[in-house]
Design a protein around this motif. Structure first.
Motif, PDB file in Angstrom:
ATOM      1  N   ASP A   1      -0.089  -5.552   5.881  1.00 34.03           N
ATOM      2  CA  ASP A   1      -1.023  -5.202   4.870  1.00 34.03           C
ATOM      3  C   ASP A   1      -1.008  -4.051   3.965  1.00 34.03           C
ATOM      4  O   ASP A   1      -1.821  -3.575   3.289  1.00 34.03           O
ATOM      5  N   THR A   2       0.331  -3.333   3.788  1.00 28.30           N
ATOM      6  CA  THR A   2       0.781  -2.503   3.026  1.00 28.30           C
ATOM      7  C   THR A   2       0.508  -1.214   3.592  1.00 28.30           C
ATOM      8  O   THR A   2       0.938  -0.265   2.850  1.00 28.30           O
ATOM      9  N   GLN A   3      -0.116  -1.078   4.843  1.00 29.94           N
ATOM     10  CA  GLN A   3      -0.269   0.262   5.330  1.00 29.94           C
ATOM     11  C   GLN A   3       0.897   0.745   6.282  1.00 29.94           C
ATOM     12  O   GLN A   3       1.379   0.097   6.788  1.00 29.94           O
TER      13      GLN A   3
ATOM     14  N   ILE B   1       0.282   3.303   9.536  1.00 27.16           N
ATOM     15  CA  ILE B   1      -0.769   3.889  10.378  1.00 27.16           C
ATOM     16  C   ILE B   1      -0.247   4.873  11.324  1.00 27.16           C
ATOM     17  O   ILE B   1       1.007   4.515  11.697  1.00 27.16           O
TER      18      ILE B   1
ATOM     19  N   GLN C   1      -4.565   6.669   7.920  1.00 24.67           N
ATOM     20  CA  GLN C   1      -3.893   5.537   7.285  1.00 24.67           C
ATOM     21  C   GLN C   1      -3.599   5.891   5.780  1.00 24.67           C
ATOM     22  O   GLN C   1      -4.135   6.358   4.911  1.00 24.67           O
TER      23      GLN C   1
ATOM     24  N   GLN D   1      -1.910   4.692   2.380  1.00 31.33           N
ATOM     25  CA  GLN D   1      -2.014   3.752   1.472  1.00 31.33           C
ATOM     26  C   GLN D   1      -1.436   4.076   0.113  1.00 31.33           C
ATOM     27  O   GLN D   1      -2.207   4.979  -0.674  1.00 31.33           O
TER      28      GLN D   1
ATOM     29  N   SER E   1       9.469  -0.298   2.130  1.00 32.04           N
ATOM     30  CA  SER E   1       8.527  -1.449   1.608  1.00 32.04           C
ATOM     31  C   SER E   1       9.187  -2.671   0.765  1.00 32.04           C
ATOM     32  O   SER E   1      10.142  -2.285   0.296  1.00 32.04           O
TER      33      SER E   1
ATOM     34  N   TRP F   1       5.928  10.911   3.269  1.00 29.73           N
ATOM     35  CA  TRP F   1       4.397  11.111   3.683  1.00 29.73           C
ATOM     36  C   TRP F   1       4.085  12.574   4.245  1.00 29.73           C
ATOM     37  O   TRP F   1       5.029  12.937   5.155  1.00 29.73           O
TER      38      TRP F   1
END
Length: 204
Positions: free
Chosen positions: A18-20, A22, A34, A36, A58, A66
């Motif tokens: 879902d492109t996330q 977590i 989360q 994104q 990705s 991050w």
């Protein structure tokens, strides 16, 4: 899509279709953040040792660093021309390696984003990459059914493991004493290779 645990086992990361990304409390199963910013599925994630940071690879061809305190993107790494399928980071966190659909491996400087080395000898997409325990070598596993061992100081391909009976190397690792390479395929087979004796292998 992969997941990773922190060194102390209390936190986890998951890479999502879902492109996330977590960030989890591993003891309770509760999401902490989360993350994104990716625009395509995330295939691999890893913690950066010694920092409250994570890296994600990705299908949008990018890697993102991050901040796990704020959930903000620190840096985006641009260099691959295909989906980034695998990622690994050195024990000191200063470098990381990426494996891509574009048949290349890139070694990056984590903090500056510099492209330090690039290897492009595989003939098909590369599914996974891993550093040796002492961070002197990198391993790559490809859809071309080869696993390759690279010397990071010289940039040379030290050895190619290409006698696998299976058509794709999907995952890999190296033992702590650096004597054996393990490769996994999509049929669930694990092959153990003797690094010092090319051709010596066994299917587990």
């Amino acid at each position: 899509n992969k997941a990773a645990f922190s060194e102390d086992g209390t936190r986890a990361l998951s890479a999502g279709e879902d492109t996330q990304v977590i960030y989890w409390d591993a003891s309770t199963g509760t999401p902490i953040l989360q993350l994104q910013m990716h625009t395509e599925p995330v295939f691999d994630v890893t913690f950066v040792p010694g920092e409250l940071q994570a890296l994600s690879a990705s299908g949008d061809k990018f890697v993102i660093l991050w901040d796990l305190e704020t959930g903000e993107m620190i840096r985006r790494y641009v260099g691959h021309e295909g989906r980034v399928l695998g990622i690994d980071v050195t024990a000191d966190g200063t470098r990381f390696a990426t494996a891509s659909e574009d048949t290349s491996i890139i070694i990056w400087d984590t903090q500056t984003g510099a492209d330090l080395q690039r290897y492009a000898e595989h003939t098909s997409l590369i599914n996974d990459v891993a550093f040796s325990p002492d961070d002197s070598m990198a391993l790559s596993g490809s859809q071309d059914a080869d696993a390759r061992l690279w010397d990071l100081e010289s940039g040379n391909n030290l050895r190619t493991f290409d006698d696998s009976p299976w058509w794709v190397v999907h995952g890999l690792g190296i033992t702590s004493d650096e004597s054996m390479l393990l490769t996994g395929d999509m049929q669930g087979n694990v092959t153990a290779w003797e690094i010092s004796e090319p051709g010596q292998q066994s299917v587990l």
